[in-house]
Structure formats: C-alpha cells, structure tokens
Design a protein around this motif. Sequence first.
Motif, PDB file in Angstrom:
ATOM      1  N   GLU A 304      31.932  35.365  37.131  1.00  0.00           N
ATOM      2  CA  GLU A 304      31.928  36.199  35.924  1.00  0.00           C
ATOM      3  C   GLU A 304      31.970  37.679  36.278  1.00  0.00           C
ATOM      4  OE1 GLU A 304      29.002  37.270  32.138  1.00  0.00           O
ATOM      5  OE2 GLU A 304      28.799  35.349  33.143  1.00  0.00           O
ATOM      6  N   ARG A 305      31.140  38.044  37.247  1.00  0.00           N
ATOM      7  CA  ARG A 305      31.100  39.459  37.631  1.00  0.00           C
ATOM      8  C   ARG A 305      32.408  39.895  38.285  1.00  0.00           C
ATOM      9  NH1 ARG A 305      31.256  43.714  38.230  1.00  0.00           N
ATOM     10  NH2 ARG A 305      29.727  45.291  38.785  1.00  0.00           N
ATOM     11  N   LEU A 306      33.032  38.978  39.038  1.00  0.00           N
ATOM     12  CA  LEU A 306      34.318  39.275  39.673  1.00  0.00           C
ATOM     13  C   LEU A 306      35.400  39.477  38.617  1.00  0.00           C
ATOM     14  CD1 LEU A 306      35.488  39.498  42.585  1.00  0.00           C
ATOM     15  CD2 LEU A 306      36.248  37.144  42.317  1.00  0.00           C
ATOM     16  N   LEU A 307      35.410  38.616  37.620  1.00  0.00           N
ATOM     17  CA  LEU A 307      36.398  38.721  36.540  1.00  0.00           C
ATOM     18  C   LEU A 307      36.213  39.999  35.724  1.00  0.00           C
ATOM     19  CD1 LEU A 307      36.396  35.040  35.219  1.00  0.00           C
ATOM     20  CD2 LEU A 307      38.191  36.137  36.563  1.00  0.00           C
ATOM     21  N   LEU A 308      34.957  40.463  35.662  1.00  0.00           N
ATOM     22  CA  LEU A 308      34.653  41.636  34.836  1.00  0.00           C
ATOM     23  C   LEU A 308      34.613  42.930  35.652  1.00  0.00           C
ATOM     24  CD1 LEU A 308      31.912  40.112  32.499  1.00  0.00           C
ATOM     25  CD2 LEU A 308      34.288  40.631  31.926  1.00  0.00           C
ATOM     26  N   GLN A 309      35.246  42.931  36.827  1.00  0.00           N
ATOM     27  CA  GLN A 309      35.345  44.165  37.602  1.00  0.00           C
ATOM     28  C   GLN A 309      35.998  45.265  36.768  1.00  0.00           C
ATOM     29  OE1 GLN A 309      36.543  43.561  42.033  1.00  0.00           O
ATOM     30  NE2 GLN A 309      37.472  41.921  40.886  1.00  0.00           N
ATOM     31  N   LYS A 310      35.532  46.456  36.984  1.00  0.00           N
ATOM     32  CA  LYS A 310      36.092  47.594  36.258  1.00  0.00           C
ATOM     33  C   LYS A 310      37.532  47.848  36.703  1.00  0.00           C
ATOM     34  CE  LYS A 310      35.007  52.360  34.996  1.00  0.00           C
ATOM     35  NZ  LYS A 310      34.014  53.451  35.157  1.00  0.00           N
ATOM     36  N   PRO A 311      38.491  47.862  35.787  1.00  0.00           N
ATOM     37  CA  PRO A 311      39.887  48.113  36.170  1.00  0.00           C
ATOM     38  C   PRO A 311      40.111  49.581  36.517  1.00  0.00           C
ATOM     39  CG  PRO A 311      39.713  47.902  33.787  1.00  0.00           C
ATOM     40  CD  PRO A 311      38.347  47.601  34.334  1.00  0.00           C
ATOM     41  N   ASP A 441      44.199  45.548  36.882  1.00  0.00           N
ATOM     42  CA  ASP A 441      43.597  44.710  35.838  1.00  0.00           C
ATOM     43  C   ASP A 441      43.106  43.410  36.472  1.00  0.00           C
ATOM     44  OD1 ASP A 441      42.792  43.354  33.605  1.00  0.00           O
ATOM     45  OD2 ASP A 441      44.620  43.704  32.458  1.00  0.00           O
ATOM     46  N   PRO A 442      41.902  43.433  37.047  1.00  0.00           N
ATOM     47  CA  PRO A 442      41.392  42.264  37.765  1.00  0.00           C
ATOM     48  C   PRO A 442      41.382  40.988  36.916  1.00  0.00           C
ATOM     49  CG  PRO A 442      39.964  44.159  38.102  1.00  0.00           C
ATOM     50  CD  PRO A 442      40.930  44.540  37.035  1.00  0.00           C
ATOM     51  N   LEU A 443      40.951  41.101  35.676  1.00  0.00           N
ATOM     52  CA  LEU A 443      40.830  39.919  34.824  1.00  0.00           C
ATOM     53  C   LEU A 443      42.178  39.245  34.603  1.00  0.00           C
ATOM     54  CD1 LEU A 443      39.130  38.076  33.026  1.00  0.00           C
ATOM     55  CD2 LEU A 443      39.447  39.705  31.161  1.00  0.00           C
ATOM     56  N   SER A 444      43.171  40.015  34.232  1.00  0.00           N
ATOM     57  CA  SER A 444      44.490  39.447  33.941  1.00  0.00           C
ATOM     58  C   SER A 444      45.103  38.783  35.171  1.00  0.00           C
ATOM     59  CB  SER A 444      45.441  40.539  33.431  1.00  0.00           C
ATOM     60  OG  SER A 444      45.005  41.024  32.187  1.00  0.00           O
ATOM     61  N   GLU A 445      44.778  39.290  36.360  1.00  0.00           N
ATOM     62  CA  GLU A 445      45.360  38.715  37.576  1.00  0.00           C
ATOM     63  C   GLU A 445      44.576  37.500  38.064  1.00  0.00           C
ATOM     64  OE1 GLU A 445      48.363  38.299  40.183  1.00  0.00           O
ATOM     65  OE2 GLU A 445      48.224  39.694  38.489  1.00  0.00           O
ATOM     66  N   LEU A 446      43.257  37.624  38.085  1.00  0.00           N
ATOM     67  CA  LEU A 446      42.430  36.530  38.598  1.00  0.00           C
ATOM     68  C   LEU A 446      42.470  35.306  37.695  1.00  0.00           C
ATOM     69  CD1 LEU A 446      39.362  38.603  39.833  1.00  0.00           C
ATOM     70  CD2 LEU A 446      41.008  37.401  41.251  1.00  0.00           C
ATOM     71  N   ILE A 447      42.793  35.521  36.432  1.00  0.00           N
ATOM     72  CA  ILE A 447      42.853  34.422  35.470  1.00  0.00           C
ATOM     73  C   ILE A 447      43.944  33.419  35.838  1.00  0.00           C
ATOM     74  CG2 ILE A 447      44.551  35.173  33.747  1.00  0.00           C
ATOM     75  CD1 ILE A 447      40.992  34.220  32.901  1.00  0.00           C
ATOM     76  N   LYS A 448      44.896  33.861  36.646  1.00  0.00           N
ATOM     77  CA  LYS A 448      46.021  32.993  37.025  1.00  0.00           C
ATOM     78  C   LYS A 448      45.651  32.001  38.129  1.00  0.00           C
ATOM     79  CE  LYS A 448      49.170  36.894  36.206  1.00  0.00           C
ATOM     80  NZ  LYS A 448      50.080  37.848  36.871  1.00  0.00           N
ATOM     81  N   ILE A 449      44.475  32.166  38.700  1.00  0.00           N
ATOM     82  CA  ILE A 449      44.083  31.376  39.872  1.00  0.00           C
ATOM     83  C   ILE A 449      43.007  30.378  39.486  1.00  0.00           C
ATOM     84  CG2 ILE A 449      43.130  31.532  42.210  1.00  0.00           C
ATOM     85  CD1 ILE A 449      44.110  34.503  42.131  1.00  0.00           C
ATOM     86  N   ASP A 450      43.109  29.177  40.019  1.00  0.00           N
ATOM     87  CA  ASP A 450      42.062  28.173  39.835  1.00  0.00           C
ATOM     88  C   ASP A 450      40.740  28.787  40.302  1.00  0.00           C
ATOM     89  OD1 ASP A 450      40.311  26.094  39.900  1.00  0.00           O
ATOM     90  OD2 ASP A 450      41.458  24.830  41.262  1.00  0.00           O
ATOM     91  N   PRO A 451      39.729  28.869  39.424  1.00  0.00           N
ATOM     92  CA  PRO A 451      38.465  29.528  39.783  1.00  0.00           C
ATOM     93  C   PRO A 451      37.845  29.003  41.067  1.00  0.00           C
ATOM     94  CG  PRO A 451      38.502  29.014  37.444  1.00  0.00           C
ATOM     95  CD  PRO A 451      39.719  28.377  38.041  1.00  0.00           C
TER      96      PRO A 451
END
Length: 720
Positions: A304-311, A441-451
């Motif tokens: 969660e914290r990784l996904l919410l990194q400040k862009p 945009d960490p969230l938009s990119e990391l969302i593409k990867i299997d958690p």
Amino acid sequence: MKEIINPIAAALKVKTQQVEAVLHLLEEGASVPFIARYRKEMTGALDEEQIRVIQEQYAYQVNLAKRKEDVLRLIEEKGKLSEEIKQAVAACVKLSQVEDIYRPYQEKRKTRATMAIAKGLEPFAKWLMSCPQSGDVEEMARRYMNDQVPDVEQAIQGAKDIIAEAISDDAKVRERIRMSMERYGRIVTKEKKNHDDERKVYQMYYDYSERLVSLAAHRIMAIDRAEKAKVITVSITIDDERQLEWIKRRYTKKYRSVSDPYMNEAIADSYQRLIFPSVEREIRSEWSDKAHEQSIQVFSQNLERLLLQKPMKNKTVLGFDPAFRTGCKLAVIDTTGKLLEVSVIYPHAPNAKVKEAEATMLDLLKRYPIDIIAIGNGTASRESEAFVAKLIQTHHLNVSYTMVSEAGASVYSASKLAREEFPQLHVEQRSAISIARRIVDPLSELIKIDPQSIGVGQYQHDLPTARLKERLDFVVSKAVNRVGVNVNTASAELLKNVSGLTAATAKSIVNYRNEHGAIHTRSELKNIPKIGAKSFEQAAGFLRIEDGAEWLDRTALHPESYALTKQILNHLHLSATDVGSETAKQAVSEVNAAQLAEQFDSDSYTVQDILEVLCVPFRDYRDRYDAPILRSDVLELSDLQIGQELEGVARNVVDFGVFVDIGLHEDGLVHISKMSRQRISHPGELVSVGDILKVYVIGIDEIKQKVQLSLIPYTEITKR
C-alpha cells in the motif's frame, strides 16, 4: 443475527449499529471503498480496513453458526444430543472447539479402537473405566474371549485401545492440552543428519528452543521452511507428567480400583499416541496460519505504501535499466509518461565503452529537459550509479538521480499488456520505461504488475496463494480509490480497480474514449455501455475529469453532493473561483459543520468533506508522503564510519526490522531493537515503505558488505 453481529462489534470495539450498517450496504452491492468514502454517516466513518474485517468476520461467524447447526443435527440423529452438549456447542467461539465436541460422534475410520469394538470388547472397556473396587480383571477379560480375541492379553489390549480413543475424543481433555501447549509449550528444533544446507541458511535452528507465546511470525515461517527442506526436526514440549496427572484425576477415582494399572496404561497411550500428536499438529497449523496472516499483513502494508509513493509531477525522466553484458537500456519519458526515445549504452565490462556511453547520455540530456535519472536497483545498479554520479560531477550537470526499485519490472516488460503498449520495443527497453514511469506516477505503473511480484514482503513464496492474492487485490483497490483516477488518461488496467468497475466496464470506458474523444463530465459516464446506475453510483466519485466544465468533477466529492456543495458555497458567499483561496479558507474556519448539516438537512461527515474540498479542492492523497531522495554523488562502504548520520529510504519493512537504502550496493538493516527507545511490537508502528529516514551507522561488516543501522542516535546507544 445478533449472535453473529455482537462478537464482531466487540472484537472491533465498534457499535453493533455500525456493523449492521456495513453488512446492509455490502448486501446492497456497495464496494468497500465506496462505503468508507461516501457512507460515513451510516457507518460512523469506519475505514476500509475495519469494513474488510467486518466482511471477513461475518463470513466466519456465518460459517461457524452453520457448522454448529450441522453438528447438533448430526448428534441428534445419533440419539445422543443432550442439553449439556447444546450449551457447550452454543458457547464455542472457534470452529476447532465445535469439532472437538463432535469428535466422539463422528464416523470413525478404521482404528485400533474401532477394531476392538467390532470384536465385542466395548463392554469390557466400560467396566474398566467405571473403576471397580473389586473383581478380577483377567477373569473379566476371559468372558470376552472369542474367535477374534483368542487370549486374555488381547482382550485387555483391545479394551485399553477403546479407552485410549475415548479419552482422546474428550473435548475437555483436548482443550486442556491445547491450552497448556499455547501457554507453556516450547518449540524445539534439532538438526537432521545428511541435510542439504551448505550455506547454513537455517543454522540458527540447528539446536533451538523458545516458548510458543514469544515466537515471532518470521521465526515460525523460517522453522516451517527449514522443516520442509528436511534440515531440522520440530516438536513442541510441555510438562507431560503434569498433563498425565490431570487426565488421571479426570478418569480415575480417589479410591483404589482394580482397573487402575490398566487405566494408567491406557491414559499414557492415549496421551502419547493420540492426543499429544493431534493437538501438536493443530497448534502448529494454527500458529503457521497466524504467521501467514501476519506476513500477509506486512506485505499488504508495504505494498500500500509503495503504491502511494508521492509522484514526481511535471518531471521529465530518463529511465536507466542497468546490466553488464547486454548493456544499460535507456528510456526518456515526458511529464505525462509518454515515451520520447529509447537507447542503449555499454559503460561496464565486458564491453566497457565508457566514452561512447557518456556521449550518448550527454546527447540525451542536451536534447531533452531531463530533470531526474531513475536508476533501477538490480544487477549492475551501483556500478551504474557510480557512472551517472561521475558524469554529473564531471560535466556539472543540472540533473539528479534516484534509485528505483525495479521489482516486477521484468514481469511487466514480458507481459501481454506491455507488448500491446509497446509492440515495437524489446523486453529490456520496456523495462527502462517502467522504471522511469515509477517516478512520474508510481501508482499507474505499479498497478500493471502482479502484486506478488513487487517483492516488499517476507517469506511471500511460503504464503497461501489465494489468501495473499485476495488481500493484495484489496490493497490495490484501496490505493487506487484513495488517490482517484483521471478517467481520460487511465489505462483499462488502472480503471478496473476503481470501485464499481470491472475489467469489462473499464475496457468499455477506454473504447468510448477512443470512439468519442475525451469524457467531459461525470454524468457523461452514464452514456457508456455496461455502466448502469449502480456502477455509476459506486464509481463516479473516484473518477476525475481534469479539464471539464464542472469544477466539482475534478474533486473527490460525489455527484450526489454537488447540489449541497453549491448551497454551502452560496451560504458562505463564495463563488467557484474562490475555491482553494485564502478567502475560502477563512470563510470555512468561521462555520460549524454540525450546524451546517442541521441547516441543510444533511450529516456532519458529508458537510465536513465538502468544507475540506472548498479549502483544498484538488488534494492528492499521496502528497502527505515523502518524495524520493535525489542524489548527485555515490556512497561507498569505505566512506562510512561508526556513528555517522545518513539519510535513507525505507525499502522493505519486515517483522524483525526495516531495510534502508542509504546508497550502497546492499540495503542496511535497522533491527527492531534499534528503532526506538521504547519497546515496540512491530517495525510498522514507526516506519512505512518509502519513508525518508535519518539513520546512524552502528556496524560495518566489510567481508559481507553489510551495514547495521539505527534510528536511535549512536551517542545514545553507547551510553546504555
């Protein structure tokens, strides 16, 4: 219903009405993010985690209630149901307790006891269990001799087998042994001969003992893994004599009985052969389940914290994917994440074309307004960092670099999604783009990867796959909906995680954009195929229209609150152009949310959300967190000194501490004991992934190239 809801409310320390409201909303088809954000007035502002727990606990309680009904019915069918059994089943709070009560009435598989019963020895066993004061046991045994029981010894042994199983089926005995193991048991591990542990990964557990109550989740999982690898044996020890004496008191009388020697033998056999091994397996399974849940929780929090990194907004980034033999792949992306150019350089051995690599880098930095170089932290990362740092220093470049976790980048690069996005590029080039986009945009990119491929957990490959996926999917959904999504630029992969949307509706939105162009208002979403009234209700507040005619479409307010928002705006003598200004903030500071709610027939939660938007209309949830550390010079192990103060980024939080990137090849470890002056139960209480930390060097191992760090100043540690 109350008997299910009350335990949940008590466990969460909330009101039963809050639990009832959540369950009602879930039953109506509301999503967890929607309930947490837009139905605060009904739930008392419960957050996503509390709602998730209610959802899971309700499912467990329903399952428990059903099992209780089934067990009572099955016992009644056998004609054995009593008021005492009814009360015992009603008092059960765990499924294991219900199963212990049902155990004596279950259909038995073939055991020594069932075979003895089939030979007609049950009456003899019952006579022994009655603890007679007179009589001859051997003479009584002769009465039960037959074709299948040829002698006295076999008759007595069969009776003892029946007694042993009856005692092992006693729910009170099993509960006693379980309680003793949980409270006083010790886990004991021993090294096996001829094992395969050349690197001595599990050396700590070659001869290890610890009380169960203090055994940390990560040690449970390490022990489980070592046992599975056949490196160690594992057992639980308790005071056996004390347990045997308790069972004897339960099954024998104070007076002397002719059956005492046989009862004692049966009790010892029951305990050693049946009860202890069975309860030990249950306890170990339960402890492993708890450890799995703890690890899943750690993984979830880190993700969660990784996904919410400040862009890093409005930055042009050069992605740098390091490698030796195959070269370092480069990708330049603009402020929106659009690819501008890809290239490859060979600054390291075996090719070592350093001058050509420098020329290529300088050319890219000249032709594009690059603000940051994002270097992946995989193979050749520190060599690449040294190359970049030297380039910046030598040529006095106005650019910084940062290290980026490239976990999962290769998974994305080889995925169908990446092939569709960049069909003309090689896998390695796509990886460089992914690394760069993780800054913009960490969230938009990391969302593409299997958690599960992102790698911010502990022992993640030992965790139950289905449960892990369920929790990580929840975390992804929670993060996406907290941030919100630009409906005109978001990928289908991102959109499908929005409350109320599915993969099909997300694709429908993308198709609509492709056919009709940009979506101009939230209300236009209703025109998109497959988005009905319920989908719109659940999704609308989380979908943003950045350049639409209605300014409220850019905010986190739901369309159902627009009319009220405009009423409050008028009441405060403000216009849309005032929103976010000092004038608006001053006006808001002078009103009372509860009074406004009463005046406009609303609730204080909704009104408070509206007032916050009037002050800060386009707040990004991620702005509360630290931005990545930007560097221009490299750090070597030889540069470090004991007591030195450094700044680093928390890369991974685990049960025993936090791994911190301070600019070396390997992350340093802050052990949990060096995180606070006060005792803490878990590192996550103080630190989250992505936090910028001030750390102190307390140990340097040059051979292993490892550094021990502390959050407590070194001077304070040395005073202890």
